[in-house]
Enzyme design. Structure first.
Site, PDB file in Angstrom:
ATOM      1  CD  GLU A 168      28.625  61.293  57.305  1.00 58.15           C
ATOM      2  OE1 GLU A 168      29.762  61.773  57.157  1.00 58.15           O
ATOM      3  OE2 GLU A 168      27.626  61.987  57.598  1.00 58.15           O
ATOM      4  CD  GLU A 175      31.273  66.952  55.526  1.00 58.40           C
ATOM      5  OE1 GLU A 175      30.139  67.374  55.731  1.00 58.40           O
ATOM      6  OE2 GLU A 175      31.831  66.119  56.260  1.00 58.40           O
TER       7      GLU A 175
END
Length: 240
Positions: free
Chosen positions: A116, A217
Site C-alpha cells: 500500500e 475506509e
C-alpha cells in the site's frame, strides 16, 4: 482489518475474533499483517530493524493462518517508517527480505500480498507515498519470489492526498491492483462529502478490468453508522 497491535495474540483472542466475524454474517476480505501502532503516524513494521521487524516475522504465520480459517484471500503488508540514523537502503533490503517471507506465506494459502501507498501529509516518514513507489516494491517482490502474488493496494484517498492524477494511476496500474480502498477528499468522509469523483473513478477501474473488492475506509462522521452507506444504491451494497 488488523489483528490488533499484538504480533502474536493468544489463541483465545483469535478464536473470539473468528466467532465474532462468523456470528455477524460478514466475510473477511482483507487482513493486515502486524503493522505497529494503528492508527497513527507510527505505522508499519516490516522495514524497521530490531524488535518491530521481529514482531512482523512472528506474525506472518499467525495472520496467514487466521486468514485461511476464514477464507480471506488478501494480506496487507505495510512498509515501516524511515528510522533516523538507519540507512534507507538497509531498511529497503530488510523490507524486501520480509516481504518475500510474507509473499510465500500468502502463496501457501492461495492469497495475494498487498503493498500500500500512504500519503505524505499524514505519514511523512513513510517511504511509499506514490503509486509508482508502491508498484516498484510489488515488482521487486514478484521478481524475488517468482510467485507473482504481490499486488498494489490502490487507496484513492491516499493517492489524492499526494496530488496524483487518479485517472492516470488507474490506467497505468489497474492490472497490478489487488485491492481498492476509497474515501472522499478532503476530510476522509463518505463519497459526496468531498470533491473526488469516486463513482467515475470506480467506473474507470471496472472498465480497466478490475473485478476485486472495494474497501470503504472513510469516517462515517456524526451520523449513525447505519446511515454511512446512504450514498450507495441498495442494489449495489451486496455486490462485489
Amino acid at each position: 482489518m488488523a489483528l490488533g497491535r499484538l504480533a502474536h495474540p493468544e489463541q483465545s483472542e483469535l478464536d473470539a475474533l473468528k466467532k465474532a466475524i462468523e456470528d455477524a454474517g460478514v466475510q473477511l476480505t482483507g487482513l493486515n499483517f502486524y503493522a505497529g501502532q494503528l492508527p497513527g503516524p507510527d505505522r508499519g513494521a516490516l522495514s524497521v530493524p530490531g524488535e518491530e521487524s521481529e514482531r512482523f516475522r512472528a506474525n506472518i504465520d499467525v495472520a496467514a493462518g487466521f486468514a485461511r480459517s476464514l477464507g480471506c484471500k488478501a494480506l496487507n503488508a505495510l512498509y515501516g517508517n524511515r528510522v533516523e540514523g538507519v540507512d534507507p537502503a538497509e531498511q529497503d533490503r530488510l523490507a524486501l527480505e520480509n516481504l518475500v517471507l510474507a509473499a510465500r506465506a500468502a502463496d501457501r494459502i492461495g492469497a495475494t500480498l498487498l503493498i500500500e501507498a500512504l500519503n505524505k501529509p499524514e505519514s511523512p516518514l513513510y517511504p511509499l507515498v506514490s503509486a509508482p513507489a508502491a508498484v516498484e516494491v510489488v515488482d521487486k517482490v514478484n521478481a524475488a519470489t517468482g510467485l507473482d502474488n504481490a499486488a498494489f493496494l490502490m487507496d484513492l484517498y491516499h493517492l489524492s492526498m499526494n496530488g496524483e492524477d487518479l485517472p492516470q494511476v488507474i490506467e497505468r496500474y489497474a492490472a497490478k491492483t489487488g485491492h481498492v480502498q476509497i474515501a472522499d477528499n478532503p476530510g476522509r468522509g463518505a463519497p459526496g462529502t468531498g470533491s473526488l469523483p469516486l463513482e467515475e473513478l470506480l467506473d474507470q477501474l471496472r472498465k480497466a478490468g478490475y473485478e476485486g473488492w472495494v474497501g470503504l475506509e472513510y469516517k462515517p462522521g456524526d451520523r449513525p453508522s447505519a446511515e454511512a452507506f446512504d450514498w450507495l444504491p441498495r442494489e449495489a451494497r451486496a455486490a462485489r
